[in-house]
Design a protein around this motif. Structure first.
Motif, short mmCIF file in Angstrom:
data_model
loop_
_atom_site.label_atom_id
_atom_site.label_comp_id
_atom_site.label_asym_id
_atom_site.label_seq_id
_atom_site.Cartn_x
_atom_site.Cartn_y
_atom_site.Cartn_z
N GLY A 1 -5.28 0.16 3.75
CA GLY A 1 -3.93 0.69 4.03
C GLY A 1 -4.08 1.74 5.10
O GLY A 1 -4.96 1.65 5.96
N ASP A 2 -3.26 2.78 5.05
CA ASP A 2 -3.42 3.91 5.96
C ASP A 2 -4.13 5.02 5.20
O ASP A 2 -3.75 5.34 4.07
N LEU A 3 -5.16 5.58 5.80
CA LEU A 3 -5.96 6.60 5.12
C LEU A 3 -5.64 8.00 5.62
O LEU A 3 -5.62 8.23 6.83
N THR B 1 0.82 -1.22 0.00
CA THR B 1 0.00 0.00 0.00
C THR B 1 0.85 1.27 0.00
O THR B 1 0.55 2.22 -0.71
N HIS B 2 1.90 1.30 0.82
CA HIS B 2 2.75 2.50 0.84
C HIS B 2 4.09 2.21 1.49
O HIS B 2 4.32 1.12 2.02
N ALA B 3 4.99 3.20 1.46
CA ALA B 3 6.39 2.95 1.77
C ALA B 3 6.73 2.91 3.26
O ALA B 3 7.82 2.47 3.63
N HIS B 4 5.85 3.38 4.13
CA HIS B 4 6.20 3.40 5.56
C HIS B 4 6.71 2.04 6.03
O HIS B 4 6.17 1.01 5.67
N ILE B 5 7.74 2.09 6.90
CA ILE B 5 8.40 0.87 7.36
C ILE B 5 7.45 -0.10 8.07
O ILE B 5 7.61 -1.31 7.97
N ASP B 6 6.42 0.43 8.74
CA ASP B 6 5.49 -0.49 9.40
C ASP B 6 4.57 -1.20 8.40
O ASP B 6 3.76 -2.04 8.77
N HIS B 7 4.73 -0.88 7.11
CA HIS B 7 4.03 -1.61 6.04
C HIS B 7 5.00 -2.30 5.08
O HIS B 7 4.61 -3.22 4.36
N SER B 8 6.24 -1.83 5.04
CA SER B 8 7.19 -2.36 4.05
C SER B 8 8.44 -2.99 4.67
O SER B 8 9.17 -3.71 3.99
N GLY C 1 -4.17 9.17 0.01
CA GLY C 1 -3.94 10.50 0.58
C GLY C 1 -3.17 10.52 1.89
O GLY C 1 -3.28 11.47 2.66
N HIS C 2 -2.37 9.48 2.14
CA HIS C 2 -1.69 9.35 3.44
C HIS C 2 -0.24 9.82 3.37
O HIS C 2 0.19 10.64 4.18
N ILE C 3 0.53 9.28 2.43
CA ILE C 3 1.84 9.85 2.08
C ILE C 3 1.95 9.78 0.56
O ILE C 3 1.12 9.16 -0.10
ZN LIG Z 1 1.61 4.79 7.02
#
Ligand SMILES: [Zn+2]
Length: 450
Positions: free
Chosen positions: A177-179, A61-68, A147-149
Motif C-alpha cells: 500500500g502506501d507506507l 489498503t486505505h481510503a485515499h482516492i487514488d486507491h479507492s 502508518g500512512h493515514i
Molecule cells: Zn495514500
C-alpha cells in the motif's frame, strides 16, 4: 495458477489497482482512480480483465482516492462481493467516495453516480489489524499498520497451495500500500513484514531522501516569520490526515496566539472520524485523545465548515495561518485563498506533501511566475515554501528499514506507485542487493506460480 495484473500505479503514482487470479478465481487489491494528467485519466475507462461480477472480493489498503476512487465503478459494473478494509478506512471512504461522485457530476464527467458510491460503502466490512480474515476458501488476508493515514494498512495475503502447484506450501503475497514514515505527529511507525514470497512495493520516493529537519521545526520558522510580518501563511493540504497533522503540531509550537484556520468541510468531518479511533493513532496522540476527549487543542484554532465561516476568515486581520484543501491546489476552497494571497509579496504559501506533475502545487514549486485560477493569470509574488517533513510517504532509506526484518528477499519484488525516475532508482538499489525486481508496465500480467 497464481497471477497478478497491474491495472494501475504502474509507472505512475495514481490508479493503484491489482487483479489477482488464484486458480479460476479472482480478487482485487485496491481500486483507485487515476488523477492528474488527462492521458492517465483516460485509463479510468479501461476494461476489467474479467467481468466485474467475477471478482470474489476486494481488499482495500486505505481510503485515499487514488486507491479507492474507482470502487464505485467496479460496483456499477456488477461487483457485489465484500470489500475488506479497516473500520477507519470505511468511515473516511464515507467522506471521500460520495464527494468524488459529486465532484465528477459537477464537472460533467461522471465515471459513476452517487448511488454507486453508496452501494460500495454498503459492501465494506471492517477488519482489525493483526488478525487473519478468510477472503474465500484457501485465501486469507491480514492487515498491518502502514502508518500512512488513519486506518491505512499493508496487506499480507496467504494462498493455500493448489493441487497442481509443484511446492505444496502456502504462498505469501505482500502489498505495501502506501507506507508512512513513522515521524508523523499522529500516527505510529509502520509495522514491518517478516516474510514475503512476492512483494508489491510503493516507490513514491524511491529516488529521494526527505530533509531530516523536523516538520515542527520547519513550521515553527515559517509561522514565526508570518507572525512578525503580520502577514498570511496559506498551506494547501489534503483534507484527510495532512490538515489534522498540521493543526496537531501547532500545539507544540511556540507561535504566540496566531490564528489558525482549517478551512475545509471535509477536514472538519475527518477530525470527528479521527476522534473516534484513538487506538489507530500513535501511542502519544491516542493517550492525549483519551485524556482530553479532543485531538486538536491549539487554543487559537478555528475550524471553518460552512461557507459563511470560510468567508469570514478574511474579515479577521493578519497574522494568520490558513490550512485548506485541496493539497495540490487543484480545486476546493484553497483556490480562493491563493487568488487572494499569491499576489502579495509578504504572504507565504507552504506546500505540504507530494505534488503531482502538472498540478498547480507542482507549478508553484517549479517557480512559475503566474498561476491560472478560473481562467485568470494570478501573479505569484508570495514566498513559496515546502513542508517536506510531513510527507505521508517513506523515502528510500525508510523503505529499506521497512524491509529490514524480512527473513529473505522475496522471489520477485514489483515496484509500483512512483514516477519513472523513482522506480528505476529503487530498482537499481534493490538489484544491487541481489533482489529480483520488476517494474511492471500498465496492464502487464505476471504468472507467479503455475
Ligand atoms: Zn495514500
Amino acid at each position: 495458477m497464481l497471477a497478478i495484473e497491474f491495472l494501475g500505479a504502474a509507472g505512475t503514482v495514481t490508479g493503484s489497482k491489482y487483479s489477482i487470479t488464484y486458480g479460476n478465481r479472482h480478487f482485487m487489491v485496491d481500486c483507485g482512480m487515476f488523477q492528474g494528467d488527462p492521458e492517465l485519466a483516460e485509463r479510468n475507462h479501461q476494461n476489467w480483465p474479467v467481468p466485474a461480477r467475477d471478482y470474489e472480493a476486494l481488499l482495500l489498503t486505505h481510503a485515499h482516492i487514488d486507491h479507492s476512487g474507482a470502487i464505485p465503478r467496479l460496483v456499477a459494473d456488477g461487483f457485489s462481493g465484500p470489500i475488506l478494509c479497516t473500520e477507519p478506512t470505511i468511515e473516511l471512504c464515507e467522506l471521500l467516495l460520495p464527494d468524488s461522485a459529486k465532484i465528477m457530476r459537477l464537472e460533467g464527467s461522471p465515471l459513476y453516480g452517487e448511488e454507486h458510491a453508496a452501494r460500495a460503502l454498503e459492501l465494506m466490512e471492517g477488519c482489525n489489524y493483526y488478525r487473519q480474515y478468510e477472503v474465500g476458501p484457501g485465501v486469507g488476508v491480514t492487515f498491518f499498520d502502514a502508518g500512512h493515514i488513519l486506518g491505512s494498512a499493508w496487506l499480507e495475503l496467504e494462498f493455500d497451495p493448489l493441487p497442481d502447484w509443484s511446492k505444496q506450501e502456502p504462498v505469501r503475497l505482500v502489498f505495501s500500500g502506501d507506507l508512512g514514515r513513522g515521524l508523523g505527529p499522529m500516527l505510529a511507525a509502520p509495522d514491518r513484514p517478516e516474510r514475503a514470497d512476492f512483494l508489491v512495493l510503493e516507490s513514491t520516493y524511491g529516488g529521494r531522501l526527505h530533509s531530516r529537519v523536523s516538520a515542527a521545526g520547519q513550521l515553527q520558522e515559517v509561522v514565526e516569520r508570518t507572525r512578525r510580518r503580520k502577514s498570511t501563511l496559506v498551506i494547501p493540504a489534503f483534507a484527510v490526515q495532512r490538515s489534522q497533522d498540521i493543526a496537531y503540531l501547532f500545539e507544540t509550537l511556540d507561535v504566540g496566539n496566531i490564528s489558525l484556520y482549517i478551512d475545509s468541510p471535509m477536514a472538519a468531518r475527518a477530525i470527528r472520524v479521527f476522534e473516534r479511533y484513538p487506538d489507530y493513532l500513535s501511542r502519544n496522540a491516542g493517550q492525549l485523545l483519551n485524556e482530553y476527549d479532543q485531538l486538536l487543542r491549539y487554543p487559537h484554532l478555528r475550524i471553518c465548515e460552512t461557507t459563511e465561516q470560510s468567508r469570514s476568515i478574511l474579515n479577521f486581520r493578519p497574522p494568520r495561518v490558513i490550512v485548506s484543501a485541496s493539497g495540490m491546489a487543484e480545486g476546493g476552497r484553497v483556490l480562493h485563498h491563493l487568488r487572494h494571497h499569491l499576489p502579495d509579496a509578504r504572504s507565504t504559501i507552504m506546500l505540504a506533501g507530494y505534488q503531482c506533475e502538472g498540478t498547480r502545487g507542482w507549478q508553484l514549486l517549479c517557480g512559475d511566475p503566474y498561476l491560472d485560477i478560473d481562467g485568470r493569470a494570478i501573479p505569484v509574488r508570495a514566498e513559496i515554501e515546502s513542508l517536506d517533513g510531513l510527507s505521508g510517504h517513506a523515502d528510500y532509506a525508510e523503505i529499506q528499514e521497512w524491509l529490514s526484518e524480512l527473513e529473505s528477499p522475496p522471489q520477485t519484488t514489483f515496484l509500483v506507485h512512483g514516477d519513472e525516475e523513482s522506480l528505476l532508482a529503487q530498482q537499481n538499489r534493490l538489484s544491487q542487493q541481489g533482489w529480483q525486481v520488476e517494474v511492471p508496465e500498465h496492464r502487464q500480467r505476471f504468472v507467479l506460480l503455475r
